[in-house]
Design an enzyme around this catalytic site. Structure first.
Site, PDB file in Angstrom:
ATOM      1  N   HIS A 218      -3.042  -2.796  -4.952  1.00  0.00           N
ATOM      2  CA  HIS A 218      -2.030  -3.648  -5.430  1.00  0.00           C
ATOM      3  C   HIS A 218      -2.688  -5.041  -5.501  1.00  0.00           C
ATOM      4  CE1 HIS A 218      -1.986  -5.040  -1.344  1.00  0.00           C
ATOM      5  NE2 HIS A 218      -1.854  -3.641  -1.001  1.00  0.00           N
TER       6      HIS A 218
ATOM      7  N   THR B  29       0.894  -1.179   0.035  1.00  0.00           N
ATOM      8  CA  THR B  29      -0.146  -0.001   0.083  1.00  0.00           C
ATOM      9  C   THR B  29       0.676   1.321   0.001  1.00  0.00           C
ATOM     10  OG1 THR B  29      -1.730  -1.254   1.391  1.00  0.00           O
ATOM     11  CG2 THR B  29      -1.984   1.139   0.952  1.00  0.00           C
TER      12      THR B  29
HETATM   13  C1  GP9 Z   1      -1.837  -1.030   6.463  1.00  0.00           C
HETATM   14  C2  GP9 Z   1      -2.696  -1.215   5.315  1.00  0.00           C
HETATM   15  C3  GP9 Z   1      -2.220  -2.594   4.797  1.00  0.00           C
HETATM   16  O1  GP9 Z   1      -2.029   0.080   6.967  1.00  0.00           O
HETATM   17  O2  GP9 Z   1      -2.450  -0.126   4.207  1.00  0.00           O
HETATM   18  O3  GP9 Z   1      -1.121  -2.659   3.938  1.00  0.00           O
HETATM   19  P1  GP9 Z   1      -0.446  -3.628   3.097  1.00  0.00           P
HETATM   20  O4  GP9 Z   1      -0.255  -5.041   3.780  1.00  0.00           O
HETATM   21  O5  GP9 Z   1      -1.644  -3.714   1.956  1.00  0.00           O
HETATM   22  O6  GP9 Z   1       0.654  -2.806   2.413  1.00  0.00           O
HETATM   23 MN    MN Z   2      -2.901  -2.603   0.486  1.00  0.00          MN
END
Ligand code: GP9
Ligand code: MN
Length: 638
Positions: free
Chosen positions: A469, A294
């Site tokens: 993603h 993310t």
């Molecule tokens: C965590 C959320 C998820 O705050 O944004 O993170 P990811 O595992 O998808 O990178």
């Molecule tokens: Mn994510």
């Protein structure tokens, strides 16, 4: 009591006492969340393993120095732990080296430091007091002088324990160190002391690369960008959102394959499907994230630079100079904020957001999170949007507000009452559940649109939605083939599955489906053009998605790319439309065998060069040498 034969060496007593104390601190002072037995076990053994290793180093010294090493070792270790506790009480975060040098944070702490120290904290030094006392009283009996072999054995055992701890941590959280997860994860898995060492290594590495840069590198890069990656934005769409709010919704793990698709005969995302009808919807839009997941998607959108090949750039280069979207928007009098109900230090967001100019981060503390309204990673999306709207109604307009959803995150858990469609039926539990959480997120977004309309914010806003993603990795090939009704999971299919939904919803406009090849790298120039700014003055690798012209390719971090005609990945070139493998032209048919400019060939090096340029900018922190023309001045000039 300490008879010669029964006595325990001081280094072992210290390891036990200090290990036990550290464990108690982890459990009861730091609010570390433990999700399973394995995590509990790692958290339990880590303090002892680390302390054993550290105090066994004392065996290298003669008896007098050994006592000193242990006495001062336990004192310094306790102070480090205590500083972290005081820091944690204020920031619910662990100290990092950059934070120590970050004036404002330390100043914040300074003013309230007296409130953060409690009288009973003295008990946190009980082990120090005991060790100093017995070292003084019985020191000569408790110091040991082992033979070389015996000493070697003790050290080997302690290193083996440390490695064992790391292996368990790696099983629990694969690529723990490469992916540089949340600090809480690091502390949970390798302990606060190893975390500090890791942080120091990371810090000096990125410092060194920065030190050797002098800004001259930027000339070539700027030339390249102007020539290859700069295209005038669409005139038709220029300024269409000027003065309007921009609401950006990051759709966790949402891939394009669920859009306009069904499971057990039911639409997976009915709201998002309908939204296509009155939005610009990009059906060939790819995510370009790497290990930072993310946070990488956020980084690409904010900077139109590529994420790091290793680790999360939010972590490794969170202190760089950027010319990021929030900062640019701030200069246009936008109020910029992020809404995300997670620990603020996750992905180092607190540091990065501050650095790139967000005015406010509504993190998990801004929300009421209870057992009932949370699942998996935290607050459920519906409650998240519901609780966000009151803030959104209050903030100054125009604003830029980014909402990061969470429920559709691996392992895609959902309470029964929140599931409105049935699970899929395949050998992958993950994929089976994915459709339910994707549907839940779809409903949450629909509710959010309703709130926006009810509050009147909707009419003055444009809304951008983007999948961050992939959600289904290629561990689930078989199940995916079954769902997609395909025969073979080719590398081509894998690339095509990296498409994520991207919408630009402008109230009052009809929009349309756009088929051109696009990627996250293009979002920043697109937004800039929409609000009436000239992306041409920026240094970035994307281009406006509404412009008729395009750069030739969308690149992935591993060197794979997609052009209008081809998909290139793992040294293979495919026809983009048909997925047919394109065999390289036989050498004797080539005009110049040294330079086979056919199919994907001409683009391979170019993509690599572009990725390298982006890395150079980030690793060398090159933007500190560049004078970006103020966008306001740009506008006035016009
Ligand atoms: C965590 C959320 C998820 O705050 O944004 O993170 P990811 O595992 O998808 O990178
Ligand atoms: Mn994510």
């Amino acid at each position: 009591m300490f008879k010669k034969k029964l006595q325990m060496p001081l280094f072992l007593i210290a390891a036990l006492l200090f290990g036990a104390k550290t464990y108690i601190v982890y459990r009861f002072v730091f609010n570390i969340s433990l999700e399973n037995n394995m995590q509990e076990f790692i958290l339990l053994i880590n303090p002892f393993v680390t302390a054993l290793f550290f105090f066994s180093l004392s065996l290298f010294f003669n008896e007098r120095r050994q006592l000193k090493f242990i006495k001062y070792g336990i004192l310094i270790g306790s102070l480090i732990l205590y500083f972290n506790i005081v820091f944690y009480r204020n920031f619910s975060d662990f100290i990092t080296i950059p934070v120590l040098f970050q004036g404002s944070n330390v100043a914040d702490l300074g003013s309230s430091v007296l409130d953060l120290i409690k009288f009973w904290d003295i008990t946190l030094f009980a082990d120090v007091i005991i060790i100093w006392f017995i070292a003084k009283k019985y020191g000569d009996q408790l110091a040991v002088s082992f033979s070389k072999r015996y000493r070697g054995l003790v050290i080997t055992i302690s290193i083996a324990c440390l490695v064992g701890n790391y292996v368990l941590a790696e099983i629990e959280r694969p690529q723990l160190l490469q992916r540089t997860f949340d600090r809480e994860y690091l502390v949970k898995n390798i302990g606060v002391f190893n975390y500090h060492i890791y942080d120091a290594v990371l810090h000096s590495k990125s410092k060194a690369q920065r030190v050797f840069a002098d800004g001259n590198e930027l000339n070539d890069i700027a030339d390249y960008i102007k020539e290859e990656a700069t295209i005038p934005g669409s005139e038709e769409m220029h300024g269409i959102a000027e003065g309007k709010n921009v609401i950006f919704i990051s759709l966790e793990s949402l891939q394009t394959f669920v859009i306009n698709n069904t499971v057990n005969g039911e639409e997976v995302t009915p709201f998002l499907n309908d939204l296509i009808d009155d939005s610009y919807y990009f059906e060939n839009f790819y995510h370009q994230t790497e290990q930072g997941k993310t946070s990488d998607s956020e980084f690409i959108v904010e900077n139109s630079l590529y994420p790091s090949p290793r680790g999360a750039v939010y972590f490794t280069h969170g202190q760089n100079d950027y010319h990021a979207l929030p900062e640019i928007l701030n200069n246009q009098d936008y109020y910029t904020s992020v809404f995300h109900s997670n620990n603020k230090s996750f992905w180092n967001r607190d540091v990065m957001y501050d650095n790139i100019g967000y005015d406010h981060f509504y993190d998990e503390n801004a929300f009421e999170v209870t057992e009932e309204n949370s699942i998996g990673w935290g607050l459920k999306d519906k409650d998240f949007f519901k609780q966000s709207i009151k803030y959104l109604e209050q903030i100054d307009q125009p604003f830029y507000a980014k909402f990061i959803t969470l429920t559709n995150h691996y392992p895609f858990d959902l309470d029964e009452e929140d599931a409105t469609i049935d699970q899929y039926d395949s050998n992958s539990n993950t994929l089976n559940k994915y459709f339910q959480t994707a549907r839940y997120m779809d409903e949450a977004v629909e509710e959010f649109f309703t709130y926006l309309k009810e509050s009147g914010v909707y009419d003055d806003s444009i809304i951008i939605l983007m999948g961050d993603h992939y959600g289904i990795s290629d561990f689930h090939k078989r199940a995916m083939l079954q769902y997609l009704d395909e025969e073979e999971y080719t590398d081509y299919l894998h690339v095509q599955l990296q498409r994520v939904p991207f919408y630009v919803h402008i109230p009052g406009q009809e929009g349309g489906v756009v088929s051109k090849v696009a990627g996250q790298i293009d979002v920043k120039p697109t937004i800039l053009n929409l609000i009436g700014l000239d992306a041409e003055e920026d240094l970035s690798f994307g281009t406006d998605l509404f412009s008729d012209e395009r750069k030739d390719f969308i690149a992935f971090r591993d060197g794979s790319f997609i052009t209008d005609d081809y998909v290139y990945t793992k040294s293979q070139c495919f026809n983009r439309e048909t997925g047919e493998l394109i065999e390289p032209t036989p050498e004797d048919e080539l005009a110049d065998p040294e330079d086979p400019q056919t199919g994907c060939e001409p683009m391979i090096e170019k993509v690599e060069q572009e990725l390298n340029y982006s890395d150079e900018i980030i690793f060398g922190d090159l933007f500190r040498f560049y004078d970006f023309k103020d966008e306001q001045a740009q506008k006035e000039e016009k």
